[in-house]
Design a protein around this motif. Structure first.
Motif, PDB file in Angstrom:
ATOM      1  N   MET A 173       0.823  -1.191   0.000  1.00  0.00           N
ATOM      2  CA  MET A 173       0.000   0.000   0.000  1.00  0.00           C
ATOM      3  C   MET A 173       0.865   1.251   0.000  1.00  0.00           C
ATOM      4  O   MET A 173       0.604   2.176  -0.746  1.00  0.00           O
ATOM      5  N   LEU A 174       1.882   1.285   0.833  1.00  0.00           N
ATOM      6  CA  LEU A 174       2.730   2.457   0.947  1.00  0.00           C
ATOM      7  C   LEU A 174       3.493   2.720  -0.355  1.00  0.00           C
ATOM      8  O   LEU A 174       3.631   3.872  -0.771  1.00  0.00           O
ATOM      9  N   ASP A 175       3.961   1.651  -1.008  1.00  0.00           N
ATOM     10  CA  ASP A 175       4.672   1.821  -2.276  1.00  0.00           C
ATOM     11  C   ASP A 175       3.748   2.354  -3.360  1.00  0.00           C
ATOM     12  O   ASP A 175       4.149   3.182  -4.172  1.00  0.00           O
ATOM     13  N   THR A 176       2.514   1.881  -3.365  1.00  0.00           N
ATOM     14  CA  THR A 176       1.541   2.359  -4.346  1.00  0.00           C
ATOM     15  C   THR A 176       1.258   3.837  -4.123  1.00  0.00           C
ATOM     16  O   THR A 176       1.200   4.622  -5.078  1.00  0.00           O
ATOM     17  N   TYR A 177       1.093   4.229  -2.877  1.00  0.00           N
ATOM     18  CA  TYR A 177       0.849   5.640  -2.556  1.00  0.00           C
ATOM     19  C   TYR A 177       2.016   6.509  -3.000  1.00  0.00           C
ATOM     20  O   TYR A 177       1.820   7.571  -3.601  1.00  0.00           O
ATOM     21  N   LYS A 178       3.244   6.063  -2.707  1.00  0.00           N
ATOM     22  CA  LYS A 178       4.424   6.838  -3.101  1.00  0.00           C
ATOM     23  C   LYS A 178       4.513   6.970  -4.613  1.00  0.00           C
ATOM     24  O   LYS A 178       4.848   8.044  -5.128  1.00  0.00           O
ATOM     25  N   PHE A 220       2.007   6.887  -6.867  1.00  0.00           N
ATOM     26  CA  PHE A 220       0.994   7.800  -7.380  1.00  0.00           C
ATOM     27  C   PHE A 220       1.226   9.239  -6.907  1.00  0.00           C
ATOM     28  O   PHE A 220       0.915  10.188  -7.631  1.00  0.00           O
ATOM     29  N   ALA A 221       1.781   9.417  -5.722  1.00  0.00           N
ATOM     30  CA  ALA A 221       2.110  10.758  -5.253  1.00  0.00           C
ATOM     31  C   ALA A 221       3.208  11.366  -6.124  1.00  0.00           C
ATOM     32  O   ALA A 221       3.118  12.533  -6.522  1.00  0.00           O
ATOM     33  N   GLN A 222       4.217  10.587  -6.424  1.00  0.00           N
ATOM     34  CA  GLN A 222       5.309  11.048  -7.297  1.00  0.00           C
ATOM     35  C   GLN A 222       4.779  11.346  -8.699  1.00  0.00           C
ATOM     36  O   GLN A 222       5.117  12.377  -9.295  1.00  0.00           O
ATOM     37  N   GLN A 262       2.693  14.586  -8.607  1.00  0.00           N
ATOM     38  CA  GLN A 262       3.526  15.775  -8.431  1.00  0.00           C
ATOM     39  C   GLN A 262       4.257  16.124  -9.722  1.00  0.00           C
ATOM     40  O   GLN A 262       4.296  17.290 -10.121  1.00  0.00           O
TER      41      GLN A 262
END
Length: 51
Positions: A1-6, A8-10, A13
């Motif tokens: 989950m955390l890798d997916t968030y990072k 999509f956040a990247q 941005q």
């Protein structure tokens, strides 16, 4: 989950910045285009017109 968030956040941005820079440049080009001068000059005089 955390890798997916990072990821999509990247992505948001990076491409979000590119998108807003492109939109900004298009708006500035439209505003400064010589054929639009008369339209913007007329709009600028609207508050000074007598009804």
């Amino acid at each position: 989950m955390l890798d997916t968030y990072k990821f999509f956040a990247q992505l948001a941005q990076t491409w979000g910045l590119a998108y807003f820079v492109a939109v900004f440049l298009i708006v500035v080009a439209y505003a400064l285009w010589p054929s639009n001068k008369k339209k913007f000059d007329d709009a600028a005089r609207i508050p000074l017109r007598e009804d």
